[in-house]
Scaffold this motif. Structure first.
Motif, PDB file in Angstrom:
ATOM      1  N   PHE A 188      -6.570 -37.202  51.993  1.00 36.60           N
ATOM      2  CA  PHE A 188      -7.852 -37.268  51.286  1.00 36.60           C
ATOM      3  C   PHE A 188      -8.095 -38.716  50.841  1.00 36.60           C
ATOM      4  CE2 PHE A 188     -10.791 -36.025  47.658  1.00 36.60           C
ATOM      5  CZ  PHE A 188     -11.806 -35.615  48.493  1.00 36.60           C
ATOM      6  N   HIS A 208     -12.896 -30.606  50.528  1.00 33.53           N
ATOM      7  CA  HIS A 208     -14.240 -30.350  49.992  1.00 33.53           C
ATOM      8  C   HIS A 208     -14.482 -28.857  49.795  1.00 33.53           C
ATOM      9  CE1 HIS A 208     -15.584 -34.418  49.828  1.00 33.53           C
ATOM     10  NE2 HIS A 208     -15.193 -34.639  51.069  1.00 33.53           N
ATOM     11  N   VAL A 228     -11.998 -30.170  45.859  1.00 33.19           N
ATOM     12  CA  VAL A 228     -11.162 -31.305  45.422  1.00 33.19           C
ATOM     13  C   VAL A 228     -12.061 -32.506  45.150  1.00 33.19           C
ATOM     14  CG1 VAL A 228      -9.352 -32.914  46.164  1.00 33.19           C
ATOM     15  CG2 VAL A 228      -9.148 -30.490  46.704  1.00 33.19           C
ATOM     16  N   LYS A 229     -11.899 -33.092  43.959  1.00 27.58           N
ATOM     17  CA  LYS A 229     -12.758 -34.217  43.579  1.00 27.58           C
ATOM     18  C   LYS A 229     -11.984 -35.531  43.486  1.00 27.58           C
ATOM     19  CE  LYS A 229     -16.780 -32.132  42.525  1.00 27.58           C
ATOM     20  NZ  LYS A 229     -16.506 -30.854  43.165  1.00 27.58           N
TER      21      LYS A 229
END
Lengths: 245, 154
Positions: free
Chosen positions: A122, A206, A210-211
């Motif tokens: 990520f 996404h 998940v940020k």
């Protein structure tokens, strides 16, 4: 006359006490705000229960409904292990670098029969300039069967390459160190499979909401960031093991 | 002339101390928020938007393990308390206030330098705090000038 004097005294007393009351009120309001913010941050958002299923079943179904991510995932440990820890990481993210030795210790402590660790790409682009290059390097190493060796090398030397202008030569140096075919590694950095794997892991991230990184899921349930401390994470794994004898 | 100026200057100093107290509340709210973010670890995690996470996860975000934001919250609370007391006519506190605000202002300049040249990222909440401290510095200087003018007309 005396009454008048008493009134003046009371007025003066009030005037002297008022700022102290204001200060005390602000102090109280400040402490209350801090407490409220702390409480609202500590609470992890949970999906609303739609059935009578247990929280872990709900989490598992949410995880199953999400995008699958790159297949097969980069995983350490048995696929039958009762506990699966899935990390969404960015090689350039300092907290991910700090989590790396913690996960290594847990891997050694619980062993492959009990704990399975999955790493998902990520890269936070454009926040981290070299994150994508690092993800590509790890995935390219994966095509030669040495993903985890490169993963460890990149995390353990994060400070060394983080500030560099051009990381390509640094990663090639790591590739040589872990015994990769350098020419193959160079070609694989732009390989479509590498790009696709990073893209698919991103899609999974996404779909799971998940940020940021590191984000860790334990048997499909998101672990709050503050619980990623070694003792807390260990306790969570133990409680998962206790629930699944 | 002096007789007409004296109450005006005194009133002006009181109003300026009141403004210092109000502005410091903005800084207090900002630093409480940042402290909670830091303690909970939310901003220490890297997020897609660059800035605060980089600044708050840097080694400069803590002093001997204490979050800098928490030290800021204490400083803003002290400034608020002193300014409130000064606005209500408490003697002596007016002397301590400029010293504390000057120390905060110097720290702010140092933190701006760190963000610009060492960390390479700016955090909007830290920039708000810098703006508040700079405003406080201006207000305290104005209050001091009003006080000095008041004394000169005595």
């Amino acid at each position: 006359m005396r009454l008048f004097g008493d009134s003046d005294l009371a007025h003066n007393y009030m005037k002297r006490a008022l700022p102290l009351v204001i200060i005390a009120a602000v102090l109280g309001a400040g402490l209350l705000t801090a407490w409220y913010l702390q409480r609202s941050t500590a609470e992890t958002p949970a999906p609303p229960p739609t059935t009578n299923a247990s929280p872990s079943q709900n989490a598992a179904s949410r995880s199953n409904q999400a995008e699958p991510g790159a297949e097969p995932p980069h995983a350490l440990g048995s696929s039958n292990a009762p506990v699966t820890l899935e990390e969404f990481g960015d090689f350039e993210c300092p907290p991910c670098g700090m989590l790396h030795p913690i996960l290594k210790n847990l891997e050694g402590e619980f062993g492959p029969a009990k704990l399975r660790i999955i790493f998902r790409e990520f890269p936070l682009v454009p926040a981290h300039a070299h994150a994508l290059a690092a993800a590509r390097a790890a995935e390219a190493a994966g095509l030669q069967g040495k993903f985890w060796e490169m993963h460890d090398m990149i995390y353990e030397n994060q400070k060394a390459w983080h500030e560099a202008f051009d990381v390509r030569l640094i990663f090639e140096g790591y590739a040589t160190k872990i015994g990769l075919d350098l020419e193959q590694f160079r070609r694989d950095n732009t390989n479509e499979i590498v790009e696709q794997r990073i893209f698919l892991d991103g899609k999974r991230a996404h779909s799971l909401g998940v940020k940021g990184t590191p984000t860790v899921f334990l048997n499909g349930r998101e672990v709050p960031f503050e619980s990623l401390a070694p003792d807390k994470l260990k306790a969570l794994i133990n409680s998962e093991l206790a629930a699944r004898p | 002339m002096a007789e007409t100026n004296q109450p005006t200057l005194a009133r002006r100093a009181t109003a300026l101390y009141g403004a210092v107290a109000l502005v410091s509340l903005i800084g207090l709210a900002d630093s409480i928020y940042l402290t909670v973010e830091h303690v909970s670890g939310r901003s220490v995690r890297c997020t897609i938007v660059s800035g605060c996470s980089e600044v708050l996860s840097s080694p400069y975000a803590t002093v001997r393990g204490i979050p800098l934001a928490a030290i800021g919250a204490i400083a803003y609370f002290i400034v608020f308390s002193l300014a409130t007391l000064a606005a209500f006519g408490y003697k002596g506190v007016g002397k301590l206030l400029p010293l504390i605000v000057a120390a905060m202002f110097l720290t702010t300049l140092w933190l701006l330098y760190l963000q610009a040249f060492v960390i390479g990222h700016f955090c909007q909440f830290c920039l708000l705090s810098a703006l508040v401290t700079t405003t406080l510095m201006g207000l305290v200087i104005a209050a001091l000038r009003a006080k000095v003018g008041n004394l000169a007309t005595d």
